[in-house]
Design an enzyme around this catalytic site. Structure first.
Site, PDB file in Angstrom:
ATOM      1  N   ASP A 160       0.850  -1.195   0.000  1.00  0.00           N
ATOM      2  CA  ASP A 160       0.000   0.000   0.000  1.00  0.00           C
ATOM      3  C   ASP A 160       0.886   1.245   0.000  1.00  0.00           C
ATOM      4  OD1 ASP A 160      -3.215   0.526   0.978  1.00  0.00           O
ATOM      5  OD2 ASP A 160      -1.806   2.199   1.134  1.00  0.00           O
ATOM      6  N   ILE A 161       0.474   2.249  -0.761  1.00  0.00           N
ATOM      7  CA  ILE A 161       1.254   3.483  -0.886  1.00  0.00           C
ATOM      8  C   ILE A 161       1.259   4.288   0.416  1.00  0.00           C
ATOM      9  CG2 ILE A 161      -0.557   5.075  -1.692  1.00  0.00           C
ATOM     10  CD1 ILE A 161       1.397   5.851  -3.972  1.00  0.00           C
ATOM     11  N   ASN A 179     -12.973  -3.206   2.698  1.00  0.00           N
ATOM     12  CA  ASN A 179     -13.956  -2.134   2.833  1.00  0.00           C
ATOM     13  C   ASN A 179     -14.975  -2.224   1.704  1.00  0.00           C
ATOM     14  OD1 ASN A 179     -12.872  -0.907   5.157  1.00  0.00           O
ATOM     15  ND2 ASN A 179     -11.272   0.071   3.939  1.00  0.00           N
ATOM     16  N   GLY A 210     -15.446   3.480   4.243  1.00  0.00           N
ATOM     17  CA  GLY A 210     -14.221   4.207   3.896  1.00  0.00           C
ATOM     18  C   GLY A 210     -13.548   3.706   2.637  1.00  0.00           C
ATOM     19  N   GLN A 211     -14.284   2.936   1.819  1.00  0.00           N
ATOM     20  CA  GLN A 211     -13.683   2.472   0.561  1.00  0.00           C
ATOM     21  C   GLN A 211     -13.395   3.672  -0.326  1.00  0.00           C
ATOM     22  OE1 GLN A 211     -16.013  -0.466  -1.588  1.00  0.00           O
ATOM     23  NE2 GLN A 211     -14.373  -0.886  -3.041  1.00  0.00           N
ATOM     24  N   HIS A 218     -10.535  -5.121  -3.099  1.00  0.00           N
ATOM     25  CA  HIS A 218      -9.177  -5.462  -2.667  1.00  0.00           C
ATOM     26  C   HIS A 218      -9.205  -5.860  -1.200  1.00  0.00           C
ATOM     27  CE1 HIS A 218      -9.947  -1.162  -2.184  1.00  0.00           C
ATOM     28  NE2 HIS A 218      -9.210  -1.224  -1.086  1.00  0.00           N
ATOM     29  N   HIS A 235      -7.080  -5.786   2.189  1.00  0.00           N
ATOM     30  CA  HIS A 235      -5.934  -5.236   2.914  1.00  0.00           C
ATOM     31  C   HIS A 235      -5.326  -6.362   3.756  1.00  0.00           C
ATOM     32  CE1 HIS A 235      -6.858  -0.839   2.394  1.00  0.00           C
ATOM     33  NE2 HIS A 235      -8.080  -1.309   2.216  1.00  0.00           N
TER      34      HIS A 235
END
Ligand code: 5GP
Ligand code: ZN
Length: 113
Positions: free
Chosen positions: A30-31, A86, A92-93, A99, A101
């Site tokens: 994740d960025i 999410n 909070g998507q 995807h 997490h």
């Protein structure tokens, strides 16, 4: 899918720090990590949420879940990890390509599950 950031990452149009890839999924860091280890497992087929998923996509998602334990082991998450998916705005998507997490590398807080 046009204008989907994860489709662009899958297509190699946007760079990512890849952890694992096969015909079903791409796993990358994740960025904006929310834990010491924070990766995203992204099925290669584009669908936003479970509600939109068809049977072929459900089988692809199943293979993602089957592969995650080995990926987690490779990431050094032998002590455990947390998976979050999410679904929609209240959750909070922010990227509307489903995807998973993968969070770990530390003792996760107990506040949210
Ligand atoms: P969501 O909030 O939709 O559940 O999660 C989207 C995740 O994608 C966020 O944790 C966010 O940091 C990550 N993300 C968004 N854009 C990029 C990107 O271009 N590259 C990577 N590696 N992660 C991204
Ligand atoms: Zn997509």
């Amino acid at each position: 899918m046009e204008n989907c950031i994860f489709c662009k990452i899958i297509a190699g149009e946007i760079p990512s720090k890849k952890v694992y890839e096969d015909e079903d999924m791409l796993v990358f860091h994740d960025i904006s990590p929310q834990a010491k280890v924070h990766c995203l497992c992204v099925p290669k087929s584009h669908f936003a949420t479970l509600a939109e998923m068809d049977e072929v996509q459900a089988n692809q998602l199943k293979r993602c879940f089957e592969k995650i334990p080995a990926i987690a082991k490779d990431l050094g998450l032998e002590n455990g990890y947390r998976l979050i998916i999410n679904q929609g705005q209240d959750a909070g998507q922010t990227v509307f390509h489903l995807h998973i997490h993968i969070l770990g590398g530390q003792k996760m807080g107990e506040k949210m599950l």
